[in-house]
Design an enzyme around this catalytic site. Sequence first.
Site, PDB file in Angstrom:
ATOM      1  NE  ARG A 298      -4.226  -1.260   0.022  1.00  0.00           N
ATOM      2  CZ  ARG A 298      -4.431  -2.393  -0.998  1.00  0.00           C
ATOM      3  NH1 ARG A 298      -3.388  -2.748  -1.802  1.00  0.00           N
ATOM      4  NH2 ARG A 298      -5.315  -3.095  -1.100  1.00  0.00           N
TER       5      ARG A 298
ATOM      6  CD  GLU B  64      -2.913   3.408  -5.481  1.00  0.00           C
ATOM      7  OE1 GLU B  64      -1.928   3.029  -5.011  1.00  0.00           O
ATOM      8  OE2 GLU B  64      -3.871   2.725  -6.147  1.00  0.00           O
TER       9      GLU B  64
ATOM     10  CG  HIS C 261      -3.035  -0.639  -7.289  1.00  0.00           C
ATOM     11  ND1 HIS C 261      -3.571  -0.001  -6.140  1.00  0.00           N
ATOM     12  CD2 HIS C 261      -2.929  -2.083  -6.936  1.00  0.00           C
ATOM     13  CE1 HIS C 261      -3.708  -0.804  -5.230  1.00  0.00           C
ATOM     14  NE2 HIS C 261      -3.451  -2.079  -5.861  1.00  0.00           N
TER      15      HIS C 261
HETATM   16  C1  DGY Z   1      -5.709  -5.846  -3.506  1.00  0.00           C
HETATM   17  O1  DGY Z   1      -6.400  -6.699  -3.860  1.00  0.00           O
HETATM   18  O2  DGY Z   1      -5.813  -5.433  -2.390  1.00  0.00           O
HETATM   19  C2  DGY Z   1      -4.890  -5.150  -4.286  1.00  0.00           C
HETATM   20  O3  DGY Z   1      -4.491  -3.753  -4.156  1.00  0.00           O
HETATM   21  C3  DGY Z   1      -5.496  -5.103  -5.864  1.00  0.00           C
HETATM   22  O4  DGY Z   1      -5.661  -6.276  -6.438  1.00  0.00           O
END
Ligand code: DGY
Length: 323
Positions: free
Chosen positions: A242, A271, A289
């Site tokens: 993250r 983001e 991402h």
């Molecule tokens: C999640 O699933 O938490 C990712 O950040 C996106 O697939």
Amino acid sequence: MNKPKIIVTRKWPAAVEAELQKEFDVDLNQSDKPMTAAELKAALGRCDAFCPTVSDSVNADVLAAEPLRAKIIGSYGVGFNHIDLEAAKSRGLVVTNTPEVLTDCTADLAMTLMLMVARRAGEGERHVRNGQWTGWRPTHMMGAKVTGKVLGLIGFGRIARAMAHKAHHGFGMKIIFNDPFPPPAEVMNAFRAESRPTVEDVLREADFVSLHCPGGKETHHLLNKARLMMMKPGAYLINTARGDVVETAALVEALRKGVIAGAGLDVYEGEPKVSADLIGMENVVLLPHLGSASTETRVAMGMRVLENLRLYFGGKAPRDRVV
Ligand code: DGY
């Protein structure tokens, strides 16, 4: 009997949308336009199951919706720091996520970033496309060797272990990690991983540091200025976890001062905004991402939400209950 009403906040892979429509009364978001906070809140009053994803902020205000019709939040994604779990719990909502199915693809992307930043692949691509390449020469675009180096993992859950497997067995890397809940010895032995007592110990020793801890208050700016400055000179930072685990301004400073050699990032604080300072740096690989973004995985994630809803509305315990 009426079918349960489902609201899906963003466009999902077509195969999953088709399956959902067979079993439920579904409102899809064909335009894929993000819903506003007011729209998310209103949706909770109009459906039995609310299906947001990791870019929807399902905060306390949204969860204060009145009237509240939803009984379950079937979130599309493994991370759940976008949902105020305490508020969801206090409203009696069940929350589910989509673990396991995205493990390999996210680990693959962490490997991609590690290789790209070490071997200057983004920079090299731009160099060729911009018509700057004048030909092979012994000192052109030398990067760092990956094979045989030390990979330090912050957090040692499923995705970190998948990366450890690929890095150790594929690239002969030594694996060290820090995790408040270390796994059993047989898991560590599978890639001869060594536990380190603190995050700082990993930072001082690793040639590549890859972040795999969950987002949220506990890990906010875990990699702050003091910790970034502790990284081994010439090391690289990889983040597929993250964005707010890393203090962006401190990362920019560490890169500018040459404290670390580069960074490979898939996630960002705030983001989809990305720091202009990072965008201006050649030794940083920036991806939007994409961790779980293979067709197979994105379909599997949707099917996992469907499975959770099916179980819940069938009177059974959903497989991936978070709250
Ligand atoms: C999640 O699933 O938490 C990712 O950040 C996106 O697939």
